[in-house]
Design a protein around this motif. Structure first.
Motif, PDB file in Angstrom:
ATOM      1  N   ASP A 113      15.118 -11.233  -6.159  1.00 55.63           N
ATOM      2  CA  ASP A 113      14.523 -10.175  -5.750  1.00 55.63           C
ATOM      3  C   ASP A 113      14.732  -9.055  -6.688  1.00 55.63           C
ATOM      4  O   ASP A 113      13.917  -7.997  -6.854  1.00 55.63           O
ATOM      5  CB  ASP A 113      15.616  -9.384  -4.857  1.00 55.63           C
ATOM      6  N   ALA A 114      15.416  -9.092  -7.760  1.00 58.33           N
ATOM      7  CA  ALA A 114      15.661  -8.026  -8.890  1.00 58.33           C
ATOM      8  C   ALA A 114      14.302  -7.970  -9.766  1.00 58.33           C
ATOM      9  O   ALA A 114      14.298  -6.850 -10.199  1.00 58.33           O
ATOM     10  CB  ALA A 114      16.867  -8.502  -9.685  1.00 58.33           C
ATOM     11  N   VAL A 115      13.662  -8.941  -9.789  1.00 54.29           N
ATOM     12  CA  VAL A 115      12.530  -8.904 -10.761  1.00 54.29           C
ATOM     13  C   VAL A 115      11.142  -8.764 -10.140  1.00 54.29           C
ATOM     14  O   VAL A 115      10.129  -8.724 -10.562  1.00 54.29           O
ATOM     15  CB  VAL A 115      12.330 -10.290 -11.666  1.00 54.29           C
ATOM     16  N   THR A 166       0.869  -1.381   0.010  1.00 54.95           N
ATOM     17  CA  THR A 166       0.039   0.121   0.118  1.00 54.95           C
ATOM     18  C   THR A 166       0.969   1.127   0.105  1.00 54.95           C
ATOM     19  O   THR A 166       0.286   2.610  -0.258  1.00 54.95           O
ATOM     20  CB  THR A 166      -0.977   0.188   1.239  1.00 54.95           C
ATOM     21  N   VAL A 167       2.172   1.196   0.043  1.00 56.70           N
ATOM     22  CA  VAL A 167       2.762   2.315   0.409  1.00 56.70           C
ATOM     23  C   VAL A 167       3.205   3.071  -0.921  1.00 56.70           C
ATOM     24  O   VAL A 167       3.409   4.404  -0.935  1.00 56.70           O
ATOM     25  CB  VAL A 167       4.126   1.988   1.283  1.00 56.70           C
ATOM     26  N   PHE A 168       3.384   2.309  -1.841  1.00 58.62           N
ATOM     27  CA  PHE A 168       3.862   2.899  -3.298  1.00 58.62           C
ATOM     28  C   PHE A 168       2.287   3.453  -3.896  1.00 58.62           C
ATOM     29  O   PHE A 168       1.553   2.255  -4.395  1.00 58.62           O
ATOM     30  CB  PHE A 168       4.544   2.288  -3.812  1.00 58.62           C
ATOM     31  N   GLY A 169       2.074   4.523  -4.027  1.00 60.27           N
ATOM     32  CA  GLY A 169       0.661   4.978  -4.172  1.00 60.27           C
ATOM     33  C   GLY A 169       0.329   5.529  -5.673  1.00 60.27           C
ATOM     34  O   GLY A 169      -0.708   5.507  -5.965  1.00 60.27           O
ATOM     35  N   ASP A 170       1.592   5.945  -6.457  1.00 58.39           N
ATOM     36  CA  ASP A 170       1.437   6.180  -7.777  1.00 58.39           C
ATOM     37  C   ASP A 170       1.013   4.962  -8.462  1.00 58.39           C
ATOM     38  O   ASP A 170       1.563   3.878  -8.563  1.00 58.39           O
ATOM     39  CB  ASP A 170       2.598   6.599  -8.347  1.00 58.39           C
ATOM     40  N   PRO A 171      -0.333   5.227  -9.291  1.00 56.64           N
ATOM     41  CA  PRO A 171      -0.910   4.130  -9.952  1.00 56.64           C
ATOM     42  C   PRO A 171       0.006   3.411 -11.103  1.00 56.64           C
ATOM     43  O   PRO A 171       0.097   2.398 -11.599  1.00 56.64           O
ATOM     44  CB  PRO A 171      -2.373   4.447 -10.681  1.00 56.64           C
ATOM     45  N   ASP A 172       0.711   4.359 -11.676  1.00 61.58           N
ATOM     46  CA  ASP A 172       1.720   4.007 -12.640  1.00 61.58           C
ATOM     47  C   ASP A 172       3.290   3.726 -12.118  1.00 61.58           C
ATOM     48  O   ASP A 172       4.294   4.146 -13.046  1.00 61.58           O
ATOM     49  CB  ASP A 172       1.763   5.277 -13.730  1.00 61.58           C
ATOM     50  N   VAL A 173       3.332   3.617 -10.673  1.00 61.78           N
ATOM     51  CA  VAL A 173       4.984   3.434 -10.204  1.00 61.78           C
ATOM     52  C   VAL A 173       5.445   2.280 -11.192  1.00 61.78           C
ATOM     53  O   VAL A 173       4.973   1.404 -11.409  1.00 61.78           O
ATOM     54  CB  VAL A 173       4.829   3.330  -9.038  1.00 61.78           C
ATOM     55  N   THR A 174       6.792   2.736 -11.345  1.00 57.07           N
ATOM     56  CA  THR A 174       7.594   1.731 -12.043  1.00 57.07           C
ATOM     57  C   THR A 174       9.073   1.342 -11.033  1.00 57.07           C
ATOM     58  O   THR A 174       9.417   2.267 -10.404  1.00 57.07           O
ATOM     59  CB  THR A 174       8.156   2.188 -13.387  1.00 57.07           C
ATOM     60  N   PHE A 175       9.350   0.206 -11.167  1.00 61.36           N
ATOM     61  CA  PHE A 175      10.270  -0.168 -10.271  1.00 61.36           C
ATOM     62  C   PHE A 175      11.764  -0.842 -11.118  1.00 61.36           C
ATOM     63  O   PHE A 175      11.557  -1.212 -12.031  1.00 61.36           O
ATOM     64  CB  PHE A 175      10.040  -1.421  -9.329  1.00 61.36           C
ATOM     65  N   VAL A 176      12.886  -0.327 -10.583  1.00 63.86           N
ATOM     66  CA  VAL A 176      13.970  -0.788 -11.022  1.00 63.86           C
ATOM     67  C   VAL A 176      14.718  -1.280  -9.654  1.00 63.86           C
ATOM     68  O   VAL A 176      14.898  -0.626  -8.754  1.00 63.86           O
ATOM     69  CB  VAL A 176      14.884   0.450 -11.464  1.00 63.86           C
ATOM     70  N   ASN A 177      15.028  -2.453  -9.854  1.00 72.37           N
ATOM     71  CA  ASN A 177      15.632  -3.203  -8.857  1.00 72.37           C
ATOM     72  C   ASN A 177      17.291  -3.782  -9.199  1.00 72.37           C
ATOM     73  O   ASN A 177      17.625  -4.350  -9.900  1.00 72.37           O
ATOM     74  CB  ASN A 177      14.905  -4.426  -8.409  1.00 72.37           C
ATOM     75  N   LEU A 178      17.987  -3.195  -8.117  1.00 73.95           N
ATOM     76  CA  LEU A 178      19.652  -3.842  -8.080  1.00 73.95           C
ATOM     77  C   LEU A 178      19.680  -4.691  -7.268  1.00 73.95           C
ATOM     78  O   LEU A 178      19.450  -4.346  -5.794  1.00 73.95           O
ATOM     79  CB  LEU A 178      20.382  -2.507  -8.148  1.00 73.95           C
ATOM     80  N   ASN A 179      20.053  -6.002  -7.455  1.00 72.65           N
ATOM     81  CA  ASN A 179      20.076  -7.060  -6.489  1.00 72.65           C
ATOM     82  C   ASN A 179      20.888  -7.926  -7.147  1.00 72.65           C
ATOM     83  O   ASN A 179      20.936  -8.472  -8.183  1.00 72.65           O
ATOM     84  CB  ASN A 179      18.840  -7.770  -6.076  1.00 72.65           C
ATOM     85  N   VAL A 180      21.967  -8.722  -6.093  1.00 73.35           N
ATOM     86  CA  VAL A 180      22.747  -9.812  -6.646  1.00 73.35           C
ATOM     87  C   VAL A 180      21.888 -11.124  -6.867  1.00 73.35           C
ATOM     88  O   VAL A 180      22.266 -12.045  -7.493  1.00 73.35           O
ATOM     89  CB  VAL A 180      23.521  -9.989  -5.497  1.00 73.35           C
ATOM     90  N   PRO A 203      15.021  -5.332 -14.042  1.00 69.57           N
ATOM     91  CA  PRO A 203      15.993  -5.793 -13.294  1.00 69.57           C
ATOM     92  C   PRO A 203      17.622  -5.494 -13.596  1.00 69.57           C
ATOM     93  O   PRO A 203      17.965  -5.341 -14.786  1.00 69.57           O
ATOM     94  CB  PRO A 203      15.830  -7.283 -13.135  1.00 69.57           C
ATOM     95  N   VAL A 204      18.332  -5.128 -12.621  1.00 67.85           N
ATOM     96  CA  VAL A 204      19.749  -5.037 -12.557  1.00 67.85           C
ATOM     97  C   VAL A 204      20.593  -5.993 -11.679  1.00 67.85           C
ATOM     98  O   VAL A 204      20.680  -5.761 -10.459  1.00 67.85           O
ATOM     99  CB  VAL A 204      20.553  -3.578 -12.638  1.00 67.85           C
ATOM    100  N   VAL A 205      20.816  -7.271 -12.070  1.00 66.44           N
ATOM    101  CA  VAL A 205      21.463  -8.311 -11.290  1.00 66.44           C
ATOM    102  C   VAL A 205      22.977  -8.200 -11.067  1.00 66.44           C
ATOM    103  O   VAL A 205      23.728  -8.598 -12.150  1.00 66.44           O
ATOM    104  CB  VAL A 205      21.014  -9.606 -11.853  1.00 66.44           C
ATOM    105  N   ALA A 206      23.315  -7.764 -10.080  1.00 64.74           N
ATOM    106  CA  ALA A 206      24.842  -7.253  -9.845  1.00 64.74           C
ATOM    107  C   ALA A 206      24.788  -7.153  -8.430  1.00 64.74           C
ATOM    108  O   ALA A 206      23.964  -6.911  -7.547  1.00 64.74           O
ATOM    109  CB  ALA A 206      25.250  -6.086 -10.631  1.00 64.74           C
ATOM    110  N   ASP A 207      26.229  -7.094  -8.142  1.00 65.12           N
ATOM    111  CA  ASP A 207      26.711  -6.515  -6.874  1.00 65.12           C
ATOM    112  C   ASP A 207      26.187  -5.054  -6.367  1.00 65.12           C
ATOM    113  O   ASP A 207      26.377  -4.300  -7.497  1.00 65.12           O
ATOM    114  CB  ASP A 207      28.174  -6.727  -6.512  1.00 65.12           C
ATOM    115  N   ALA A 208      25.818  -4.864  -5.486  1.00 66.32           N
ATOM    116  CA  ALA A 208      25.307  -3.549  -5.142  1.00 66.32           C
ATOM    117  C   ALA A 208      26.182  -2.243  -5.384  1.00 66.32           C
ATOM    118  O   ALA A 208      25.889  -1.455  -5.925  1.00 66.32           O
ATOM    119  CB  ALA A 208      24.797  -3.329  -3.820  1.00 66.32           C
ATOM    120  N   ARG A 209      27.542  -2.629  -4.918  1.00 72.76           N
ATOM    121  CA  ARG A 209      28.656  -1.580  -5.236  1.00 72.76           C
ATOM    122  C   ARG A 209      28.912  -1.229  -6.487  1.00 72.76           C
ATOM    123  O   ARG A 209      28.824  -0.259  -6.979  1.00 72.76           O
ATOM    124  CB  ARG A 209      29.936  -1.953  -4.549  1.00 72.76           C
TER     125      ARG A 209
END
Length: 629
Positions: free
Chosen positions: A339-341, A321-335, A347-353
């Protein structure tokens, strides 16, 4: 030509093998298995116990032994150590057959849920079955090879039962592989039948060579970075959600520089708190069900969310419920691609640094609009006002101090490197809003499994991981009563830990939740059973937890007011041994104002007015809940 061998028992071979394992990242090597926790009984006393004794007595293997007082507690201590060491070191934990071993299952679940490494060595039944059924053996009509240790399978990232000595040769390296994998890590279980532990075998000497497990940094795909950067460039109201992956990667400095260069505000999860200092102009506080005002307001408006090293638990998303914009888009950087998808993200599948560095290059010269930065500054200012209101001297509504006032005092008396540990009850919610972390290791709140009983044991592991830091265990009376035994371990090991024992004679968190759900705080207070009502709503129980802590060997200081608490903390800081500071607080709060929601179902039909009213509120919140597609 035959290979050289050495004749050892399986347990002796395992100890020698573990003593020669190392991890390496960025050119820094350290012991992968720095020691072993254990409680001995039938099943391991003559196996792993004898092997650890022999190693210490002869010097043939360097694997220090530590005695815990509770099997679950020793796993918690091991997990806390791994968390402090960025998952690059993991203790082994051994327990006796039957209940001793199954006591570790909760700790295994916590480790795997938090994705923190720990090596579990539960003792098992006789592989030969010569004496079946032995003491504490489960007889299962479905199969003769089923034991209680099969319960570890579902909460372990790797499980193997060593029924022949030579099986250890492939199994032990496989266990190390999982422990050192940042994507797959968690509890690793090698179940050891008691007869196999003591069985001799001619082991190849090469099995015990020094091995270094290199923990790499997966590089982001160029095209993935370009797609992510394109989405961020088009954002008007972007928001970063920083999770534990930022801390485990050691990416805090890169994240701060990235936020400063782009102007994107940074919210954090429990595991990510401290990655950006609380007073940084881009830091907007914790996000989600118990999140801060600024973070949750920005989440409502965000058009692009950049999640870095977060798994997006329901507390982070406020149950979607916290992300309220109906058109919100996600970009996830995760090893971890898992979780990235999430949330149909780019998705950006990689080391965080390395991923942050790549995004910084791709967004060079781009900044958020001025109006967004001004909006962020205004929300942060209001958040600071809310925090100060919670810390204010007149915050208490009764004779006892409010918990928020105690947290305010702790913020003042502890330095930036002090480690604050908590896991369950009302404190994690209060801490997420009110704790002012400036160091990524300063906030040690286990909130993936939120396991009551974690705190005191975790204080042992955290202090062992970094003795130079002040370690402060924050524990309520509910969690303390479940597992306080490791205070004895602190004392026996000469560890200086401060335990802040907050007593409110009940379960404050569940009590407040119960009330909000129409269940009237049923079963959440520590009271005598009333003879007239038949319920546990009589007088307060005469429980003296401070006296209990003293009986376990700790020094104890009692405080009745916020001023006395501050003075007691100064004494505890100056002490050189474990000190418990006991303070009573108001069971009824007040707690910080709520800025988020958590989905806990309410009875759809009820004879109670309180429950019917709560269901109406619940149904209204459910209308705001949605999948992120």
């Amino acid at each position: 030509m035959s290979r050289p061998t050495v004749r050892l028992t399986t347990a002796q071979a395992l100890v020698r093998f573990l003593a020669n394992q190392y991890s390496e990242r960025d050119g820094r090597e350290q012991r992968l298995i720095p020691g072993a926790w254990g409680i001995f009984g039938h099943g391991n006393v003559a196996g792993v116990g004898q092997a650890l004794l022999q190693a210490a007595a002869t010097g043939e293997a360097d694997l220090p032994y530590y005695l815990a007082r509770n099997e679950q507690g020793m796993v918690h201590a091991a997990v806390a150590y791994a968390k402090m060491r960025d998952r690059l070191a993991a203790f082994a934990c051994t327990a006796s057959t039957g209940p001793g071993s199954t006591n570790m299952i909760t700790g295994a679940a916590l480790a795997t849920t938090n994705r923190l490494p720990v090596l579990l060595l539960p003792s098992d039944m006789f592989a030969t079955r010569a004496a079946d059924p032995v003491l504490q053996q489960l007889e299962d009509t479905r199969g003769g090879d089923v034991t209680v240790n099969d319960a570890f399978r579902t909460v372990s990232k790797y499980f193997d039962r060593i029924t022949r000595p030579e099986q250890l040769i492939p199994a032990a390296p496989a266990a190390m592989r999982v422990l050192t994998d940042p994507v797959e890590t968690g509890a690793v279980t090698l179940a050891l039948p008691q007869d196999v532990q003591a069985e001799a075998y001619d082991w190849p000497v090469e099995f015990f060579r020094r091995r270094v497990w290199h923990v790499g940094r997966p590089v982001p795909e160029t095209a993935a970075v370009e797609r992510a950067a394109e989405l961020l460039r088009g954002a008007r109201r972007p928001l970063i959600v920083a999770g534990g992956g930022v801390v485990y990667s050691g990416a805090e400095a890169r994240l701060r520089a990235f936020a400063e260069a782009t102007g994107i505000p940074v919210a954090d999860t429990h595991a990510g708190k401290g990655a950006v200092p609380w007073d940084h102009p881009c830091a907007v506080g914790g996000i989600g069900s118990t999140g801060a005002y600024a973070a949750n307001e920005l989440a409502k408006e965000a058009d692009v969310v950049l999640g870095i090293g977060t798994r997006y638990s329901d507390f982070t998303t406020a149950s979607h419920t916290v992300f309220g914009d109906p058109d919100v888009t996600f970009v996830n950087l995760n090893v971890a691609r898992l979780d990235a998808v999430k949330h149909a993200a780019e998705p950006v599948v990689a080391d965080a640094r390395l991923g942050i560095e790549a995004l910084a290059r791709a967004l060079d010269g781009w900044r958020v609009p001025d109006e967004h930065r001004q909006r962020v500054a205004g929300l942060i200012a209001r958040t600071r006002e809310i925090e100060e209101e919670c810390f204010a001297p007149d915050r208490a509504t009764g004779d006892l101090p409010a918990q928020t006032q105690i947290l305010g005092a702790l913020n003042d008396v502890l330095d930036d490197r002090a480690v604050v540990i908590n896991a369950a009850g009302s404190m994690p919610g209060d801490l997420q809003q009110l704790w002012r972390a400036r160091d990524p290791k300063a906030y040690h709140v286990e909130y993936a499994y939120s396991c009551m009983g974690y705190e005191v044991a975790a204080g042992v592991g955290a202090k062992m991981a970094d003795p130079s830091r002040e370690v402060v265990v924050l524990v309520g009376d509910g969690s303390y009563l479940m597992m306080a035994q490791e205070i004895v371990t602190m004392v026996s090991e000469g560890l200086k830990v401060i335990v802040v024992l907050v007593q409110n004679h009940g379960f404050a968190s569940i009590g407040a939740l119960s009330e909000s759900l129409g269940s009237q705080r049923f079963g959440t207070k520590y009271r005598y059973r009333d003879g007239d009502s038949g319920q546990l709503d009589g007088d307060v129980l005469p429980v003296d937890l401070a006296a209990n802590a003293a009986s376990l060997g700790a020094d104890v200081l009692r405080a009745a007011t916020v001023g006395e608490f501050r003075a007691a903390m100064e004494k505890a800081k100056a002490a050189d041994r474990t000190t418990v500071v006991h303070v009573e607080t108001d069971l009824y709060g007040p707690n910080p104002p709520a800025h988020g929601w958590w989905d806990v179902p309410v009875s759809q039909t009820s004879a109670l007015d309180s429950t019917r009213e709560a269901y109406a509120t619940y149904a209204a919140h459910k209308r705001d809940q949605r999948p992120y597609l």
